[in-house]
Design an enzyme around this catalytic site. Structure first.
Site, PDB file in Angstrom:
ATOM      1  N   ASP A 234       0.818  -1.210   0.000  1.00  0.00           N
ATOM      2  CA  ASP A 234       0.000   0.000   0.000  1.00  0.00           C
ATOM      3  C   ASP A 234       0.859   1.270   0.000  1.00  0.00           C
ATOM      4  O   ASP A 234       0.495   2.266  -0.614  1.00  0.00           O
ATOM      5  CB  ASP A 234      -0.902  -0.018   1.246  1.00  0.00           C
ATOM      6  CG  ASP A 234      -1.953   1.077   1.230  1.00  0.00           C
ATOM      7  OD1 ASP A 234      -2.664   1.188   0.212  1.00  0.00           O
ATOM      8  OD2 ASP A 234      -2.067   1.829   2.215  1.00  0.00           O
ATOM      9  N   HIS A 239       4.648   4.667  -3.053  1.00  0.00           N
ATOM     10  CA  HIS A 239       4.908   6.025  -2.567  1.00  0.00           C
ATOM     11  C   HIS A 239       6.316   6.193  -1.985  1.00  0.00           C
ATOM     12  O   HIS A 239       7.053   7.098  -2.363  1.00  0.00           O
ATOM     13  CB  HIS A 239       3.903   6.416  -1.478  1.00  0.00           C
ATOM     14  CG  HIS A 239       2.463   6.265  -1.901  1.00  0.00           C
ATOM     15  ND1 HIS A 239       2.025   6.516  -3.179  1.00  0.00           N
ATOM     16  CD2 HIS A 239       1.352   5.903  -1.198  1.00  0.00           C
ATOM     17  CE1 HIS A 239       0.716   6.323  -3.236  1.00  0.00           C
ATOM     18  NE2 HIS A 239       0.295   5.945  -2.062  1.00  0.00           N
TER      19      HIS A 239
HETATM   20  C1  BG6 Z   1      -2.903   5.705  -0.368  1.00  0.00           C
HETATM   21  C2  BG6 Z   1      -3.035   4.480   0.482  1.00  0.00           C
HETATM   22  O1  BG6 Z   1      -2.291   5.409  -1.586  1.00  0.00           O
HETATM   23  O2  BG6 Z   1      -2.103   6.655   0.322  1.00  0.00           O
HETATM   24  C3  BG6 Z   1      -3.668   4.821   1.815  1.00  0.00           C
HETATM   25  O3  BG6 Z   1      -3.825   3.500  -0.187  1.00  0.00           O
HETATM   26  C4  BG6 Z   1      -2.889   5.897   2.493  1.00  0.00           C
HETATM   27  O4  BG6 Z   1      -3.758   3.673   2.652  1.00  0.00           O
HETATM   28  C5  BG6 Z   1      -2.665   7.077   1.548  1.00  0.00           C
HETATM   29  O5  BG6 Z   1      -3.626   6.321   3.614  1.00  0.00           O
HETATM   30  C6  BG6 Z   1      -1.726   8.092   2.163  1.00  0.00           C
HETATM   31  O6  BG6 Z   1      -1.729   9.236   1.377  1.00  0.00           O
HETATM   32  P1  BG6 Z   1      -1.498  10.667   2.004  1.00  0.00           P
HETATM   33  O7  BG6 Z   1      -1.485  11.599   0.835  1.00  0.00           O
HETATM   34  O8  BG6 Z   1      -2.619  10.914   2.958  1.00  0.00           O
HETATM   35  O9  BG6 Z   1      -0.183  10.581   2.702  1.00  0.00           O
END
Ligand code: BG6
Length: 501
Positions: A234, A239
């Site tokens: 995830d 990310h």
């Molecule tokens: C998403 C995930 O891609 O990114 C989520 O699926 C996570 O689980 C989210 O909460 C986090 O994104 P941000 O922008 O809130 O840091």
């Protein structure tokens, strides 16, 4: 600012949450900021039978209520029901698009946004191609594909193969919303536009790099999805590794999609594989358990709806790894992410090596702490430099102080959301901030052996941590000697007088 060509944005999965929460508000904001051409419309499609009026009404939920231009914006939204598996429904879609082109005098430029369950990421592009909606003979045809791009290395490879059968790589935009964050892009400017950072950005001066992305929320009704995903798929595979790419890459030759993505690819190719015998020393996984914070009972992960009561899915990861290349040889990188941690914060810590000789130690106690550059991705976006200063007065007492910059101090500047930036880039045909097929696979190549080991060896522990804490204390064991993770607060300069959690 250049305005994209007139176009139609087709959203698949338009009745879902992402559309009303993120996509429509982002397009609305671009519209309000005059960043879209006059001639654009949105065509929402999904299985749910809805009239155009019903769909428009649903889309207002996350729009500002006092916005006069809302009516003008909502009039640009259309809807069509679709059965994703039926080829004839794509023919109907094509007819609908052509009729919008003609009646509104918009050229046949189409952006297809796939905001559906991932099992449709190959079906929809294939069916679009069968209806000849992939050919760019009379306008652009672009696909935005949401994450997760594959559930493992094999499925990511198969998805790439399936997409590339009918589309050129430059028609495919694999979205990673972290790359749309202003502060992630600012990493390149910080590194490559500042003479003071460039010479020291390497193994000679940097002792370690730490990237933490903490979330205070849990799985928030997404237990069914999350239990098959876990933090590694995830957050880490996409990310966090993309952020590693930006921190570690070589300067690109020019600021252009492929030049930048080549450099990210080289970083991913240099990730040292984690050997099975080192796995437990380098990767700690955890899962939150029930706890009580300030008198409030918080459920454990296994009690969340949609989650298997015996689940072994990780909601926390901490890992240590190395990048085997000239710049980073020997520098440990640490990544940490988790749900139900004390606060929501994402930041990068660049820790510099200590001075070679400690002049100011007192009674054998080291006084100067290593310098740190902290790049705050969210919230309170900014930069913080920690350095040592003499305490005023007699002797040479040393104290660490902060020099910080907050984006919020640029009062006239409003940070745009990641989705605004990425949608606009895609409409311009600029793939710089999207993942390329080979880099997604390279990220999976690094992650897959870890997932396999967890799947095949039940003796590898998954540590519990009470909801609302910083994860299992075993994650501290990844760091040698005196080193510890930075425990950030919501406010960037945390070691002043207050810490907001
Ligand atoms: C998403 C995930 O891609 O990114 C989520 O699926 C996570 O689980 C989210 O909460 C986090 O994104 P941000 O922008 O809130 O840091």
């Amino acid at each position: 600012m250049k305005i994209p060509d007139p176009h139609i944005i087709v959203i698949f999965g338009a009745s879902g949450d992402l559309t009303k929460r993120k996509l429509i508000p982002a397009i609305h904001q671009l519209f309000i900021n005059h960043l879209l051409p006059d001639d654009f419309v949105i065509l929402g499609t999904s299985r749910t039978p809805l009239t155009e009026e019903e769909f428009r009404h649903r889309m207002t939920e996350f729009l500002p209520t006092d916005e006069e231009k809302n009516i003008q914006f909502l009039n640009k939204i259309y809807y069509q029901t679709i059965d994703y598996e039926l080829t004839e429904d794509y023919v109907k879609l094509k007819t609908r698009l052509e009729s919008l082109n003609q009646s509104l005098n918009i050229p046949a430029n189409y952006l297809f946004y796939l905001s559906t369950p991932p099992n449709l990421y190959d079906v929809i592009p294939e069916k679009l191609a069968l209806a000849d909606l992939n050919s760019q003979s009379d306008g652009f045809r672009r696909l935005i594909i949401e994450k997760p791009f594959g559930n493992n290395l094999k499925s990511a490879r198969l998805l790439n193969i399936s997409l590339l059968k009918n589309y050129e790589e430059n028609q495919i935009f694999r979205i990673d919303h972290y790359l749309g964050k202003e502060t992630v892009q600012n990493l390149m400017v910080t590194r490559f536009a500042n003479g003071i950072f460039e010479p020291v950005w390497n193994r000679n001066f940097i002792g370690r790099v730490e990237i933490s992305s903490a979330e205070s929320l849990g799985v928030e009704g997404r237990g069914g999805y999350y239990d098959h995903s876990g933090a590694m798929r995830d957050m880490v595979q996409n990310h966090l590794l993309q952020v590693v790419g930006m921190v570690a890459m070589e300067p690109p030759v020019i600021i252009e999609a492929d030049a930048i993505r080549h450099e990210v690819m080289k970083v991913f190719q240099s990730l040292r594989p984690i050997k099975p015998e080192d796995l437990q020393k380098q990767v700690i996984r955890g899962q939150y358990t029930a706890s009580t914070i300030k008198g409030q009972a918080l459920p454990g992960y296994r009690e969340e709806s949609g989650v298997d009561p015996g689940s072994h899915t990780e909601t926390f990861i901490a890992m240590k790894f190395f990048i085997d290349n000239w710049r980073w040889a020997g520098v440990p990188f640490f990544i940490r992410t988790g749900k139900k941690l004390p606060t929501r914060v994402t930041e990068i810590v660049i820790e510099f090596k200590p001075t070679p000789h400690h002049l100011f130690d007192q009674n054998g106690i080291e006084q100067n702490k290593p310098n740190q550059l902290i790049i705050r991705i969210q919230p309170d976006e900014g930069l913080l430099l920690k350095f040592n200063m003499k305490e005023p007065g007699a002797g040479f007492s040393v104290n660490q102080v902060n020099m910080d910059f907050h984006y919020s101090s640029l009062a006239e500047i409003q940070l745009s959301s990641a989705y605004e930036r990425l949608l606009l880039d895609c409409l311009h045909g600029d793939a710089t901030l999207f993942s390329r097929g080979d880099t997604v696979e390279a990220a999976w190549i690094f992650i897959q052996p870890i997932l396999d080991a967890w799947a095949n060896d039940p003796s590898i522990p998954i540590y519990g941590y009470p909801a609302g804490t910083w994860g299992p204390y075993e994650s501290d064991g990844l760091m040698d000697g005196e080193m510890t993770w930075r425990y950030p607060c919501k406010n960037l300069a945390d070691d002043g007088l207050y810490c907001e959690l």
